[in-house]
Write an enzyme that holds these catalytic residues in place. Structure first.
Site, PDB file in Angstrom:
ATOM      1  N   HIS A 153       0.843  -1.393  -0.040  1.00 12.36           N
ATOM      2  CA  HIS A 153      -0.045   0.084  -0.290  1.00 12.36           C
ATOM      3  C   HIS A 153       0.994   1.224  -0.083  1.00 12.36           C
ATOM      4  O   HIS A 153       1.780   1.946   0.513  1.00 12.36           O
ATOM      5  CB  HIS A 153      -0.555   0.000   1.065  1.00 12.36           C
ATOM      6  CG  HIS A 153      -1.798   1.370   1.166  1.00 12.36           C
ATOM      7  ND1 HIS A 153      -2.709   0.543   0.400  1.00 12.36           N
ATOM      8  CD2 HIS A 153      -2.038   2.044   0.940  1.00 12.36           C
ATOM      9  CE1 HIS A 153      -3.805   1.625   0.694  1.00 12.36           C
ATOM     10  NE2 HIS A 153      -3.429   2.832   1.254  1.00 12.36           N
ATOM     11  N   ASP A 188      -0.034   5.837  -1.522  1.00 12.08           N
ATOM     12  CA  ASP A 188      -0.633   6.760  -1.158  1.00 12.08           C
ATOM     13  C   ASP A 188       0.027   7.573  -2.098  1.00 12.08           C
ATOM     14  O   ASP A 188      -0.281   8.852  -2.490  1.00 12.08           O
ATOM     15  CB  ASP A 188      -0.895   7.208  -0.263  1.00 12.08           C
ATOM     16  CG  ASP A 188      -2.229   6.430   0.279  1.00 12.08           C
ATOM     17  OD1 ASP A 188      -3.630   6.716  -0.690  1.00 12.08           O
ATOM     18  OD2 ASP A 188      -1.985   6.104   1.619  1.00 12.08           O
ATOM     19  N   GLU A 235      -8.950   1.713  -2.052  1.00 12.91           N
ATOM     20  CA  GLU A 235      -9.024   1.562  -0.892  1.00 12.91           C
ATOM     21  C   GLU A 235     -11.041   1.773  -0.691  1.00 12.91           C
ATOM     22  O   GLU A 235     -10.750   3.459  -0.378  1.00 12.91           O
ATOM     23  CB  GLU A 235      -8.318   2.460  -0.252  1.00 12.91           C
ATOM     24  CG  GLU A 235      -8.108   2.443   1.190  1.00 12.91           C
ATOM     25  CD  GLU A 235      -6.761   3.201   1.756  1.00 12.91           C
ATOM     26  OE1 GLU A 235      -6.022   3.573   1.032  1.00 12.91           O
ATOM     27  OE2 GLU A 235      -6.450   2.882   2.880  1.00 12.91           O
ATOM     28  N   HIS A 256     -13.186   1.462   3.415  1.00 12.65           N
ATOM     29  CA  HIS A 256     -12.213   2.388   4.318  1.00 12.65           C
ATOM     30  C   HIS A 256     -12.925   3.022   4.961  1.00 12.65           C
ATOM     31  O   HIS A 256     -13.046   1.992   6.184  1.00 12.65           O
ATOM     32  CB  HIS A 256     -11.908   3.194   3.456  1.00 12.65           C
ATOM     33  CG  HIS A 256     -10.535   4.439   4.221  1.00 12.65           C
ATOM     34  ND1 HIS A 256     -10.312   5.540   4.805  1.00 12.65           N
ATOM     35  CD2 HIS A 256      -9.172   4.252   3.757  1.00 12.65           C
ATOM     36  CE1 HIS A 256      -9.443   6.406   4.604  1.00 12.65           C
ATOM     37  NE2 HIS A 256      -8.379   5.427   3.692  1.00 12.65           N
ATOM     38  N   HIS A 262      -8.602  -1.671   7.263  1.00 22.00           N
ATOM     39  CA  HIS A 262      -9.466  -0.658   7.561  1.00 22.00           C
ATOM     40  C   HIS A 262     -10.638  -1.351   8.543  1.00 22.00           C
ATOM     41  O   HIS A 262     -12.304  -0.499   8.031  1.00 22.00           O
ATOM     42  CB  HIS A 262      -9.581   0.322   6.490  1.00 22.00           C
ATOM     43  CG  HIS A 262      -8.947   1.299   6.215  1.00 22.00           C
ATOM     44  ND1 HIS A 262      -8.970   2.260   6.743  1.00 22.00           N
ATOM     45  CD2 HIS A 262      -7.990   0.934   5.656  1.00 22.00           C
ATOM     46  CE1 HIS A 262      -8.161   2.903   6.426  1.00 22.00           C
ATOM     47  NE2 HIS A 262      -6.879   2.361   5.140  1.00 22.00           N
ATOM     48  N   HIS A 312      -2.294  -2.959   5.159  1.00 24.11           N
ATOM     49  CA  HIS A 312      -1.543  -2.535   5.379  1.00 24.11           C
ATOM     50  C   HIS A 312      -2.574  -1.982   7.028  1.00 24.11           C
ATOM     51  O   HIS A 312      -2.848  -1.090   7.281  1.00 24.11           O
ATOM     52  CB  HIS A 312      -1.080  -0.548   4.814  1.00 24.11           C
ATOM     53  CG  HIS A 312      -2.815  -0.037   5.103  1.00 24.11           C
ATOM     54  ND1 HIS A 312      -3.589  -0.599   3.313  1.00 24.11           N
ATOM     55  CD2 HIS A 312      -2.714   1.070   5.061  1.00 24.11           C
ATOM     56  CE1 HIS A 312      -4.569  -0.003   3.816  1.00 24.11           C
ATOM     57  NE2 HIS A 312      -4.624   1.077   4.069  1.00 24.11           N
ATOM     58  N   ASP A 345       2.225   1.546   3.643  1.00 20.38           N
ATOM     59  CA  ASP A 345       1.228   3.336   3.720  1.00 20.38           C
ATOM     60  C   ASP A 345       2.178   4.496   3.691  1.00 20.38           C
ATOM     61  O   ASP A 345       1.672   5.359   4.470  1.00 20.38           O
ATOM     62  CB  ASP A 345       0.730   3.106   5.307  1.00 20.38           C
ATOM     63  CG  ASP A 345      -0.924   3.402   5.215  1.00 20.38           C
ATOM     64  OD1 ASP A 345      -1.250   4.087   4.037  1.00 20.38           O
ATOM     65  OD2 ASP A 345      -1.394   3.905   6.002  1.00 20.38           O
TER      66      ASP A 345
HETATM   67 ZN   LIG Z   1      -5.398   2.902   4.654  1.00 17.46          ZN
END
Ligand SMILES: [Zn+2]
Ligand SMILES: *[C@@H]1O[C@H](CO)[C@@H](O)[C@H](O)[C@H]1NC(C)=O
Ligand SMILES: *[C@@H]1O[C@H](CO)[C@@H](O)[C@H](O)[C@H]1NC(C)=O
Ligand SMILES: *[C@@H]1O[C@H](CO)[C@@H](O)[C@H](O)[C@H]1NC(C)=O
Length: 410
Positions: free
Chosen positions: A36, A38, A141, A168, A214, A235, A304
């Site tokens: 993961h 971002d 996600e 999420h 999540h 993650h 992450d």
């Molecule tokens: Zn996340």
């Protein structure tokens, strides 16, 4: 310092270097596949996805955890890039924003073909390893990105989505998120609703990895029960070392072992130590713990990076993976276990998901019931002519007939 003190310091330094050299030797043919990252979200926030913006050059990008030089220094050979849109887009423009984040990932591959290659299967990852490129995959996600539509789910698959995080940090109409376990949100589906189970079945059929980062514990257990293929936590870390509900409790880790699934450890300081500060060694403690409870085959990395506000000392950006691997070697992880955590475990899970998938099988068709959808901006096409209305009309006619026959009896 006594001479013997100097000697010990020298030995310590030399041994440290040995582990680091060993880490690099291993990572030259088994680079890390991270679960993961971002960066696409940063590209939206910083440049509104304009990759040709002068400061958006990924070779010279500043102020992020991820750039091309940092990926190279970190021996990153595979990356699930997150196609993320926040929960406040749910029932609004979530699908559009998700498509735009998928598009920016495709454009990264197009603009930097010497670094990134967009792939969609396990063979593609291994080819990228051989070509020394970063195999780039798409993880979506949050189930809100599908707007509770199996048609959207399938379309996202065709655009390259290979994992979907079921939620999420918000419930969808069909799956509960982790905030249910903190009391921050109300339980709605008690795990997965009937439609949520259909979503998991369809993901199995397509070959999309089920991601349980999540989600609530009830959703974790429901999905682990429902899925015919192993799942991942893209993650998440270990709850017994840091009691944050984003982390995975030990009873779920045992189910992870039984199902051949995978936990990719999150480096966010707050999930590692439950405090603002954390260290690389504490991340290694999470890896050790998951290895102990779920098995060495169940461990991976899901840093992450570029999605979190604080990272452990020693793991400040994506260039630091070899230092973490050196720490695992120092803790007597075998070379095979290290290669597993780096890439082989994810490849095993992905291959199993591909094995289970069956495009010959008939797709799931039954949509979510209208009354389970939320939000007021929807049109009712399809639903307005749906069988339930015919049933309503049928009942009305039957009542009329009864009334008429009653009249005739008079
Ligand atoms: Zn996340
Ligand atoms: C990024 O910058 C490098 C050198 O600084 C340059 O060679 C390259 O063409 C740039 N790439 C893009 C896509 O702008
Ligand atoms: C894997 O993806 C590549 C494209 O990256 C494609 O050419 C190949 O056919 C795919 N392999 C399988 C087994 O689907
Ligand atoms: C699950 O646990 C068993 C027994 O400890 C172990 O042999 C196996 O390798 C574990 N599975 C994974 C995926 O690590």
């Amino acid at each position: 310092m006594q001479p013997s003190g100097w000697l010990w310091a020298l030995v310590a330094v030399c041994v440290a270097d040995t582990f680091r050299d060993e880490a690099e030797r291993i990572m030259r043919d088994t680079p890390v596949i991270d679960g993961h990252n971002d960066l696409p979200w940063q590209l939206l926030k910083m440049f509104n996805n304009e990759l040709l913006h002068e400061r958006a050059n990924l070779s010279t990008l500043q102020g992020t955890h991820t750039s091309i030089p940092k990926l190279r220094a970190g021996f990153v050979g595979g990356q699930f890039w997150s196609a993320y849109t926040p929960c406040d887009t749910q029932n609004k423009d979530a699908v559009r924003r998700t498509l735009e984040q998928i598009d920016v990932i495709h454009r990264m591959c197009q603009l930097y073909p010497e670094t990134f290659v967009c792939v969609t299967n396990s063979t593609g990852i291994q080819e990228a390893f051989r070509e020394q490129k970063v195999a780039s995959l798409i993880g979506v996600e949050g189930g809100h990105s599908t707007d509770s539509s199996l048609g959207v789910l399938r379309a996202l698959y065709h655009l390259g989505m290979r994992y979907l995080t079921l939620t999420h940090s918000c419930n969808t109409p069909w799956a509960d998120n982790w905030l249910v376990d903190t009391g921050g949100d109300q339980a709605q589906s008690q795990g997965l609703s009937d439609f949520g189970e259909r979503v998991v079945r369809e993901m199995n059929r397509l070959g999309v990895i089920v991601d349980l980062a999540h989600v609530s514990v009830a959703t974790m257990k429901a999905a682990l029960r429902q899925s015919r293929a192993p799942v991942i936590f893209s993650h998440s870390s270990a709850y017994s070392l840091c009691a944050n509900r984003r982390n995975v409790p030990d009873d779920v880790l045992r189910l992870v072992n039984e199902t051949g699934s995978l936990v990719m450890v999150n480096f966010y300081s707050y999930y590692v130590s439950c405090q603002e500060e954390a260290t690389l060694s504490q991340v290694a403690d999470h890896l050790d713990h998951i290895k102990k409870v779920a098995g060495a085959g169940a461990v991976g990395f899901g840093g992450d990076f570029d999605g979190v506000s604080s990272l452990p000392v020693g793991l400040e950006d994506v260039s630091k993976y070899p230092d973490l691997v050196a720490e695992l070697l120092r803790r007597k992880w075998t070379e095979e276990e290290v290669r597993g955590a780096l890439a082989d475990n994810l490849l095993r899970v992905f291959r199993a998901v591909e094995q289970v998938s069956s495009h010959m099988q008939i797709p799931e068709e039954k949509p979510i019931p209208w009354d389970q959808l939320e939000g007021s901006c929807r049109t009712r096409y399809g639903y307005s002519e749906a069988p339930s209305l015919h049933r309503g009309l049928g009942a009305l006619l039957a009542t009329l007939a009864l009334l008429l026959s009653g009249l005739c009896l008079l």
